[in-house]
Design a protein around this motif. Structure first.
Motif, PDB file in Angstrom:
ATOM      1  N   ASP A  28       0.722  -1.442   0.236  1.00  0.00           N
ATOM      2  CA  ASP A  28       0.166  -0.099  -0.080  1.00  0.00           C
ATOM      3  C   ASP A  28       0.814   1.240   0.046  1.00  0.00           C
ATOM      4  OD1 ASP A  28      -2.374  -1.248  -0.050  1.00  0.00           O
ATOM      5  OD2 ASP A  28      -2.602  -1.506   2.079  1.00  0.00           O
ATOM      6  N   LEU A  31       2.262   1.585  -3.583  1.00  0.00           N
ATOM      7  CA  LEU A  31       1.488   2.240  -4.398  1.00  0.00           C
ATOM      8  C   LEU A  31       1.024   3.809  -4.142  1.00  0.00           C
ATOM      9  CD1 LEU A  31      -1.393  -0.464  -4.483  1.00  0.00           C
ATOM     10  CD2 LEU A  31      -0.258   0.263  -6.422  1.00  0.00           C
ATOM     11  N   THR A  32       1.095   4.184  -2.823  1.00  0.00           N
ATOM     12  CA  THR A  32       0.942   5.578  -2.654  1.00  0.00           C
ATOM     13  C   THR A  32       2.101   6.531  -3.324  1.00  0.00           C
ATOM     14  OG1 THR A  32      -0.299   5.214  -0.550  1.00  0.00           O
ATOM     15  CG2 THR A  32       0.694   7.322  -0.970  1.00  0.00           C
ATOM     16  N   CYS A  34       4.007   5.572  -5.657  1.00  0.00           N
ATOM     17  CA  CYS A  34       4.051   5.368  -7.321  1.00  0.00           C
ATOM     18  C   CYS A  34       2.875   6.141  -7.853  1.00  0.00           C
ATOM     19  CB  CYS A  34       3.806   4.068  -7.620  1.00  0.00           C
ATOM     20  SG  CYS A  34       5.337   3.094  -7.200  1.00  0.00           S
ATOM     21  N   SER A  35       1.834   6.489  -6.995  1.00  0.00           N
ATOM     22  CA  SER A  35       0.680   7.370  -7.301  1.00  0.00           C
ATOM     23  C   SER A  35       0.938   8.771  -7.617  1.00  0.00           C
ATOM     24  CB  SER A  35      -0.323   7.459  -6.507  1.00  0.00           C
ATOM     25  OG  SER A  35      -0.883   6.247  -6.364  1.00  0.00           O
ATOM     26  N   LYS A  38       3.189   8.761 -10.749  1.00  0.00           N
ATOM     27  CA  LYS A  38       2.314   9.031 -11.994  1.00  0.00           C
ATOM     28  C   LYS A  38       1.870  10.258 -12.228  1.00  0.00           C
ATOM     29  CE  LYS A  38      -2.297   7.060 -13.694  1.00  0.00           C
ATOM     30  NZ  LYS A  38      -3.274   6.083 -13.452  1.00  0.00           N
ATOM     31  N   GLU A  39       1.439  10.984 -11.154  1.00  0.00           N
ATOM     32  CA  GLU A  39       1.154  12.298 -11.435  1.00  0.00           C
ATOM     33  C   GLU A  39       2.399  13.134 -11.919  1.00  0.00           C
ATOM     34  OE1 GLU A  39      -1.356  15.443 -11.307  1.00  0.00           O
ATOM     35  OE2 GLU A  39      -1.917  13.404 -11.106  1.00  0.00           O
ATOM     36  N   LEU A  89       3.742   0.591 -10.204  1.00  0.00           N
ATOM     37  CA  LEU A  89       3.612   1.648 -11.685  1.00  0.00           C
ATOM     38  C   LEU A  89       2.761   0.758 -12.579  1.00  0.00           C
ATOM     39  CD1 LEU A  89       7.183   3.130 -11.517  1.00  0.00           C
ATOM     40  CD2 LEU A  89       4.941   4.176 -11.171  1.00  0.00           C
ATOM     41  N   LEU A  92      -0.736   0.852 -11.805  1.00  0.00           N
ATOM     42  CA  LEU A  92      -1.331   2.350 -12.213  1.00  0.00           C
ATOM     43  C   LEU A  92      -1.162   2.642 -13.727  1.00  0.00           C
ATOM     44  CD1 LEU A  92       0.582   3.702  -9.050  1.00  0.00           C
ATOM     45  CD2 LEU A  92      -2.009   3.478  -9.304  1.00  0.00           C
TER      46      LEU A  92
END
Length: 239
Positions: A28, A31-32, A34-35, A38-39, A89, A92
């Motif tokens: 988790d 993922l946070t 990598c978010s 992504k932005e 990634l 996402l």
């Protein structure tokens, strides 16, 4: 908003991937982080990424083990973290490649500078595993080396503190935070930013270093936008 930087090298410690678990990988948390990456890619920023392996193995704490072998084990730990970041990634829907300084063709590409740059130009995140591929060099030095090789404008060093202090802010409540420093300040004052090899490599290749807190992964996005966070280490003539 236009990003301040076009191409960055993001340096993550292995420990941050463990989250509150303290060891291993908390997906988790990955993922946070990598978010936020992504932005940044959605803003058109090209991102190279170097990750440590301290959540699995710390060669400096290996007792009587041969240092070279202990460092090789640490390199393998960085590959596990690199694959975890790659998986997050991909979940996402961010295009990504893993390149390793030690050949392991079944699971990653070998590190080839021109190929890495081509991936970046095509909008892919490139994760560099195995450090420099050599013992006795830290992943901070690997970050400085890869940043120089891919012509990154800056190294983002995401840590557990909100910048560089004159002493450990976790131990000394009167610690003073710096907004800007020069590479020479870091070396002469012995500040705990990067090891001296990494700091010297950044100085010699005119690479700025931005140190900021990763407790909020969106700080990566704020840093890309040029917001005033953390501590910036840059050349003296830029001051």
């Amino acid at each position: 908003m236009q990003p301040k930087y076009k191409r960055i090298l993001l340096k993550l410690s292995g420990e941050v991937l463990a989250g509150e678990c303290g060891h291993g990988i908390d997906f988790d948390t990955v993922l946070t982080i990598c978010s936020a990456v992504k932005e940044c890619t959605r803003m058109g920023v090209e991102i190279g990424l170097v990750v440590g392996g301290g959540n699995f193995w710390r060669g400096r704490s290996s007792g009587d083990m041969d240092r070279t072998r202990a460092d090789h084990m640490g390199m393998l730990a960085t590959v596990m973290n690199s694959l975890a970041l790659c998986d997050a990634l991909e979940q996402l829907e961010v295009p990504v490649r893993v390149q390793t300084a030690i050949a392991m063709q079944q699971i990653a590409e070998p590190y080839i500078r021109n190929r890495a740059i081509r991936h970046l130009e095509k909008g892919r995140v490139v994760i560099f595993g195995c450090g420099t591929g050599n013992p006795f060099f830290t992943t901070d030095t690997a970050a400085a080396l890869r940043a120089a090789e891919i012509d990154a404008e800056v190294i983002f060093k995401a840590t557990n503190v909100d910048g560089i202090y004159d002493k450990d802010p976790h131990k000394f409540p009167d610690a003073v935070k710096f907004d800007t420093l020069t590479h020479m300040d870091v070396l002469q004052k012995g500040l705990n930013v990067m090891d001296s090899t990494a700091a010297s490599l950044c100085r010699d290749n005119h690479i700025s270093i931005l140190v900021f807190n990763l407790n909020d992964p969106m700080n990566i996005v704020r840093a890309v936008k040029g917001e005033n966070i953390g501590t910036l280490v840059k050349e003296e003539e830029e001051q």
